[in-house]
Design a protein around this motif. Structure first.
Motif, PDB file in Angstrom:
ATOM      1  N   LEU A   1       0.701  -1.184  -0.084  1.00 50.36           N
ATOM      2  CA  LEU A   1       0.276  -0.004  -0.033  1.00 50.36           C
ATOM      3  C   LEU A   1       0.978   1.096  -0.097  1.00 50.36           C
ATOM      4  CD1 LEU A   1      -2.453  -1.452   2.757  1.00 50.36           C
ATOM      5  CD2 LEU A   1      -2.866  -0.724   0.186  1.00 50.36           C
ATOM      6  N   GLY A   2       1.968   1.130  -0.776  1.00 55.04           N
ATOM      7  CA  GLY A   2       2.901   2.351  -0.929  1.00 55.04           C
ATOM      8  C   GLY A   2       3.755   2.590   0.143  1.00 55.04           C
ATOM      9  N   ARG A   3       3.715   1.555   1.331  1.00 55.84           N
ATOM     10  CA  ARG A   3       4.886   1.952   2.328  1.00 55.84           C
ATOM     11  C   ARG A   3       5.738   0.906   2.303  1.00 55.84           C
ATOM     12  NH1 ARG A   3       3.289   6.450   5.498  1.00 55.84           N
ATOM     13  NH2 ARG A   3       4.151   5.271   7.006  1.00 55.84           N
ATOM     14  N   ASP A   4       7.115   1.279   2.516  1.00 62.97           N
ATOM     15  CA  ASP A   4       8.117   0.379   2.750  1.00 62.97           C
ATOM     16  C   ASP A   4       7.863  -0.363   4.077  1.00 62.97           C
ATOM     17  OD1 ASP A   4      10.408  -1.086   2.996  1.00 62.97           O
ATOM     18  OD2 ASP A   4      11.953   0.234   2.121  1.00 62.97           O
TER      19      ASP A   4
ATOM     20  N   ALA B   1      -0.755   0.321  12.132  1.00 64.49           N
ATOM     21  CA  ALA B   1      -2.029   0.741  11.245  1.00 64.49           C
ATOM     22  C   ALA B   1      -2.178   0.081   9.879  1.00 64.49           C
ATOM     23  CB  ALA B   1      -1.681   2.399  11.111  1.00 64.49           C
TER      24      ALA B   1
ATOM     25  N   ARG C   1      -4.938  -3.086   7.723  1.00 62.92           N
ATOM     26  CA  ARG C   1      -5.331  -2.981   6.487  1.00 62.92           C
ATOM     27  C   ARG C   1      -5.286  -4.409   5.570  1.00 62.92           C
ATOM     28  NH1 ARG C   1      -3.084   2.510   3.816  1.00 62.92           N
ATOM     29  NH2 ARG C   1      -4.529   2.365   2.438  1.00 62.92           N
TER      30      ARG C   1
ATOM     31  N   LEU D   1     -11.063  -6.525  16.437  1.00 64.77           N
ATOM     32  CA  LEU D   1     -12.102  -5.353  16.370  1.00 64.77           C
ATOM     33  C   LEU D   1     -12.004  -4.487  17.715  1.00 64.77           C
ATOM     34  CD1 LEU D   1     -14.938  -7.052  14.770  1.00 64.77           C
ATOM     35  CD2 LEU D   1     -13.875  -5.310  13.768  1.00 64.77           C
TER      36      LEU D   1
ATOM     37  N   THR E   1     -10.171  -0.985  17.353  1.00 65.80           N
ATOM     38  CA  THR E   1     -11.417   0.030  17.190  1.00 65.80           C
ATOM     39  C   THR E   1     -11.963   0.250  18.546  1.00 65.80           C
ATOM     40  OG1 THR E   1     -13.478  -1.512  17.112  1.00 65.80           O
ATOM     41  CG2 THR E   1     -11.931  -1.070  14.783  1.00 65.80           C
ATOM     42  N   SER E   2     -12.706   1.348  18.520  1.00 63.48           N
ATOM     43  CA  SER E   2     -13.611   1.647  19.849  1.00 63.48           C
ATOM     44  C   SER E   2     -15.165   1.638  19.530  1.00 63.48           C
ATOM     45  CB  SER E   2     -13.094   3.035  20.438  1.00 63.48           C
ATOM     46  OG  SER E   2     -13.028   3.918  19.309  1.00 63.48           O
ATOM     47  N   LEU E   3     -15.322   0.499  18.696  1.00 68.48           N
ATOM     48  CA  LEU E   3     -16.837   0.413  18.296  1.00 68.48           C
ATOM     49  C   LEU E   3     -17.664   0.076  19.660  1.00 68.48           C
ATOM     50  CD1 LEU E   3     -16.420  -1.333  14.942  1.00 68.48           C
ATOM     51  CD2 LEU E   3     -17.151   0.993  15.409  1.00 68.48           C
TER      52      LEU E   3
ATOM     53  N   ALA F   1     -12.070  -9.450   9.485  1.00 67.54           N
ATOM     54  CA  ALA F   1     -12.918  -8.701  10.702  1.00 67.54           C
ATOM     55  C   ALA F   1     -12.583  -7.411  10.465  1.00 67.54           C
ATOM     56  CB  ALA F   1     -12.397  -9.291  11.983  1.00 67.54           C
ATOM     57  N   MET F   2     -11.326  -6.969  10.098  1.00 69.87           N
ATOM     58  CA  MET F   2     -11.231  -5.264  10.175  1.00 69.87           C
ATOM     59  C   MET F   2     -11.456  -4.802   8.739  1.00 69.87           C
ATOM     60  SD  MET F   2     -10.312  -4.104  12.926  1.00 69.87           S
ATOM     61  CE  MET F   2      -9.053  -2.849  12.548  1.00 69.87           C
ATOM     62  N   ASP F   3     -12.168  -5.505   7.640  1.00 68.05           N
ATOM     63  CA  ASP F   3     -12.338  -5.191   6.723  1.00 68.05           C
ATOM     64  C   ASP F   3     -11.077  -4.642   5.733  1.00 68.05           C
ATOM     65  OD1 ASP F   3     -15.089  -5.081   5.682  1.00 68.05           O
ATOM     66  OD2 ASP F   3     -15.549  -4.238   7.346  1.00 68.05           O
TER      67      ASP F   3
END
Lengths: 259, 390
Positions: free
Chosen positions: A70-73, A84, A88, A112, A116-118, A163-165
Motif C-alpha cells: 500500500l505504498g509503504r516500505d 496501522a 489494512r 475489532l 477500534t472503539s466500536l 474482521a477489520m475489512d
C-alpha cells in the motif's frame, strides 16, 4: 476479470533476497500486485512460497530487498505505522490458526476490540455478519475451534482475517486439506468476497483448480526468482518446471475443467 | 511513487464518513457521504442514533450518492439504521448508491438476516455453591477411578513386557533417566543444601537455650533422612519431570502422534509411559539419596560456622543419632512417589484433547495432583511407620 485500473501497485516486491545460513531461497525476486487483483503464488516444495508470504506480511525479515505494501516500505515503519498498516490486511493461515481458547465469534472480535472503539453490540453484530458471510451457520459462532471441522476452521479463519475489512487478503494454501467440493466452495467464496469487498488477494496454493477458477495472474517461484503471468502466458512458457506444472496430467485436467 | 501513496492514505483518513439530515417536501432525508468504513463506524453509529425523524410514520429517504467507499462495518451501520427505522414504522427508500456499494450492502443485509438472536442463557442452578461442590466431588471421584484404571493398565503392560523383555525400549529409558535423574541433580542439590542450612540454623537457635547444641545433628539426621530429603526431592521432581511428562505426551497428542502410534500398531503405554515410569523409578531413590547427603552437608557447614561443631564431631554424633533403618525408612518411599508422579504425569498427558490450551491446563493439574498425592502418601507412611514402631 482484469486487474483494476490502478496505476499504483498494492504490493511491490523488488530485489528480494532471502538466505538461511548457506542456503539461498530467493535471489532477486521482483513482482507487483495491482489493486483488486487475485494473485496466485505457486512453486515446488521448498521454493519459499510461504517464506515470501511471511516476508510480505512482516512475520519474517528478508535478507535484502524492498517490500512495499500500500505504498509503504514495510521495513521502514515505526511500530505505530506498522500496526496501522497491518489493520489494512488480513491473513488466513493454513489451518486457520484460530485462538483455541476463544469461540469463533470471540476470535473474530479480537482485532475489532483491539483496534477500534466500536460499541460492543456493533462489534458483536459485525462478528456475526462475518460468520454468515463466510458461509458458516450462526450456531458455529459459539463453538470452539476444536469443535469445528477443518473446512469450517478455514472459514472461521477467513472471517477473522476479514474482521477489520482489510484491503488485502493473504491466504496460505486456502484449499489444502479440503475435499474437492469444499475446495470449490471455498474458491467461490473467496471469489465472491473479493468482488463484493473489492479485495486484493495474494494466495499461496498448490491447487490448480483454484488457479484457474479465481486467479487473475500467477507468480511462479522457479530458480529462486519469480515468473509472473496470466495462465495463458504461463502455458506458453518453456521453462521445464513451469511446463510440467501446467501441462502435467493435473494441470491439463484443471485446464480442461475450465473449458 | 511514495508521496502519492501516502497522500491517498491521508485523504482516506480525512474523508471520514458523514451523515446529515433535513426535511424536504414532507420527507425526512438522510444524506450519507464520504468513506463509511470501520474507522468512521463508531462516530456514524452514535450520530445515527440521535438522528431519527421526529414524526410518526414519516417517509425517510436515505441518499447514498455521496458515498465514496463502503466496507462491511459501514454497510452494517446502514443496515442497522434501516432495520431500526422500519421497526419504528417508517417508510424507507434508499437512493443513489453506486452499483458496487449496493452489492456489498445487499451482501451484508443477507448475512445479517441469517443472524439468529443470541439464545438466552439457560437458568443456572438455584444454589450454585452446592451445585459446584457436587460437581467437583463427582469429578474427583471419576478422576480417581480413571487413575486407578490407568494404574491397572500400566501394570498389565508391565507384566506383558516381563514375558517379552526384549521389547523394552532402552533408548527412551536411558534418555529419560538422564532427564529426570542426572539433570535434576543441580537444582535438587542446591535446594537441599539450603534446606540443610535453614534446618540446622533454626534447630540450633532453639536447642542452644538448653545447651544442647550437639542435638542439632540428631534433628538434622532424622529430619532429613526420614522426611525432608525424599519429600523435597519428590516435590521438585514432580514440578520438573511430572510436568514435562504431561507436556511432552500432551503435545504429541495434539500433533496426533499418539494416534499415529496406535495405527502403526505401537502401544503408547509401552512406548511412552513405561520408559518414563521406570526411569523415574530408578532415578528418584538415587536423587533422593543425593539430596540427603547434600542436605546433611549443608547442615554440617552451618553447624561448623554457627555452633563450632566440627566435621569429626558432626559425623560421630550422626553415627549415634541415625541408623541404616532411618535412611531406608526415608528411601523406601521413593519408588512409591516415583510411580505416583510418573502415573499422574503420563495420565494427564494422555488426557489432552485437541487444543494447545488443554496441554497447559492439564500440565498444571498434573503438578498439583502429584504434589498433593506425594504429601498425602507421606502422611500415610508416617502413620504406618508409627504403627509398626519403626
Amino acid at each position: 476479470m482484469i486487474a483494476g485500473g490502478e496505476d499504483h501497485p498494492v504490493i511491490r516486491v523488488s530485489g528480494l533476497r532471502t538466505r538461511f545460513g548457506q542456503q539461498v531461497v530467493h535471489d532477486g525476486v521482483d513482482f507487483s500486485v495491482a489493486k483488486g487483483e487475485v494473485m496466485g503464488l505457486v512453486g515446488g516444495s521448498g521454493t519459499g512460497k510461504s517464506v515470501l508470504l511471511r516476508e510480505i506480511v512482516g512475520l519474517m525479515e528478508p535478507t535484502e530487498g524492498r517490500i512495499e505494501v500500500l505504498g509503504r516500505d514495510t521495513r521502514q515503519l515505526s511500530e505505530r505505522e506498522r500496526i496501522a498498516l497491518q489493520a489494512r490486511w488480513g491473513m488466513l493461515f493454513q489451518d486457520g490458526a484460530l485462538f483455541s481458547s476463544l469461540t469463533v465469534l470471540e476470535n473474530i472480535q479480537v482485532p475489532l476490540k483491539e483496534h477500534t472503539s466500536l460499541p460492543r453490540d456493533l462489534i458483536e453484530e459485525i462478528a456475526r455478519v462475518k460468520v454468515a458471510m463466510v458461509g458458516l451457520g450462526s450456531e458455529a459462532g459459539d463453538k470452539y475451534p476444536s469443535q469445528l471441522s477443518g473446512g469450517m476452521r478455514k472459514r472461521a479463519g477467513l472471517a477473522r482475517a476479514l474482521a477489520m475489512d482489510p484491503e488485502i487478503l493473504f491466504l496460505d494454501e486456502p484449499t489444502a486439506g479440503l475435499d474437492p467440493i469444499g475446495a470449490n466452495a471455498f474458491d467461490e467464496l473467496i471469489g465472491n468476497l473479493q468482488k463484493s469487498l473489492g479485495l486484493t488477494v495474494v494466495m499461496v496454493t498448490h491447487d490448480l483448480d483454484s488457479l484457474y477458477a479465481i486467479c487473475d495472474r500467477i507468480a511462479v517461484l522457479v530458480d529462486k526468482k519469480v515468473v509472473v503471468g496470466t495462465i495463458d502466458d504461463l502455458l506458453k512458457q518453456d521453462h521445464p518446471w513451469i511446463h510440467d506444472y501446467f501441462h502435467g496430467p493435473r494441470g491439463r485436467a484443471a485446464g480442461a475443467a475450465r473449458g | 511513487m511514495m508521496p502519492r501513496g501516502s497522500t491517498r492514505r491521508r485523504e482516506g483518513y480525512v474523508q471520514r464518513g458523514t451523515i446529515t439530515s433535513a426535511w424536504a417536501e414532507g420527507q425526512f432525508i438522510l444524506t450519507a457521504a464520504g468513506r463509511w468504513d470501520i474507522a468512521s463506524a463508531q462516530v456514524l453509529e452514535t450520530q445515527l442514533r440521535a438522528k431519527a425523524p421526529d414524526r410518526q410514520e414519516a417517509s425517510v429517504c436515505l441518499d447514498l450518492s455521496g458515498l465514496t467507499a463502503l466496507d462491511t462495518a459501514g454497510a452494517l451501520v446502514i443496515d442497522r439504521l434501516l432495520r431500526r427505522l422500519r421497526n419504528q414504522g417508517h417508510q424507507v427508500a434508499v437512493v443513489g448508491a453506486r452499483a458496487d456499494l449496493c452489492e456489498l450492502l445487499r451482501e451484508v443485509q443477507r448475512a445479517s438476516q441469517g443472524i439468529a438472536t443470541p439464545m438466552p442463557l439457560p437458568a443456572g442452578p438455584r444454589f450454585p455453591f452446592v451445585d459446584r461442590i457436587g460437581r467437583v466431588t463427582v469429578a474427583v471421584g471419576q478422576d480417581a477411578l480413571a487413575m486407578l484404571n490407568f494404574l491397572g493398565l500400566v501394570t498389565v503392560t508391565l507384566l506383558r513386557l516381563l514375558r517379552a523383555p526384549g521389547r523394552f525400549r532402552w533408548k527412551p529409558f536411558a534418555f529419560h533417566l538422564e532427564q529426570v535423574g542426572l539433570n535434576a541433580l543441580p537444582i535438587v542439590g542446591l535446594l537441599s543444601f539450603l534446606i540443610g542450612i535453614v534446618l540446622a540454623y533454626q534447630g540450633a537457635d532453639q536447642l542452644r537455650r538448653f545447651g544442647a547444641e550437639i542435638y542439632v545433628v540428631n534433628l538434622l539426621g532424622i529430619g532429613v533422612l526420614r522426611e525432608i530429603g525424599i519429600l523435597m526431592t519428590s516435590i521438585i521432581v514432580a514440578g520438573r519431570s511430572g510436568s514435562a511428562f504431561t507436556a511432552q505426551i500432551g503435545t504429541m497428542k495434539v500433533n496426533q502422534e499418539v494416534d499415529a502410534m496406535r495405527t502403526l500398531g505401537l502401544d503408547p503405554m509401552e512406548l511412552l509411559v513405561l520408559p518414563r515410569m521406570l526411569a523415574l523409578l530408578v532415578a528418584l531413590p538415587l536423587v533422593a539419596f543425593f539430596a540427603n547427603v547434600v542436605a546433611l552437608a549443608g547442615g554440617a557447614v552451618m553447624a561448623y560456622a554457627y555452633l563450632d561443631i566440627n566435621f569429626v564431631q558432626f559425623t560421630r554424633q550422626l553415627q549415634i543419632a541415625v541408623s541404616a533403618t532411618t535412611l531406608f525408612v526415608g528411601l523406601v518411599k521413593a519408588p512409591v512417589f516415583a510411580v505416583v508422579i510418573a502415573l499422574v504425569g503420563c495420565y494427564e498427558g494422555l488426557r489432552v484433547t485437541g487444543s494447545a490450551e488443554s496441554v497447559g491446563l492439564l500440565t498444571t493439574k498434573s503438578v498439583v495432583v502429584s504434589i498433593f498425592l506425594v504429601i498425602v502418601l507421606d502422611a500415610i507412611f508416617s502413620i504406618l511407620f508409627s504403627y509398626l514402631g519403626i
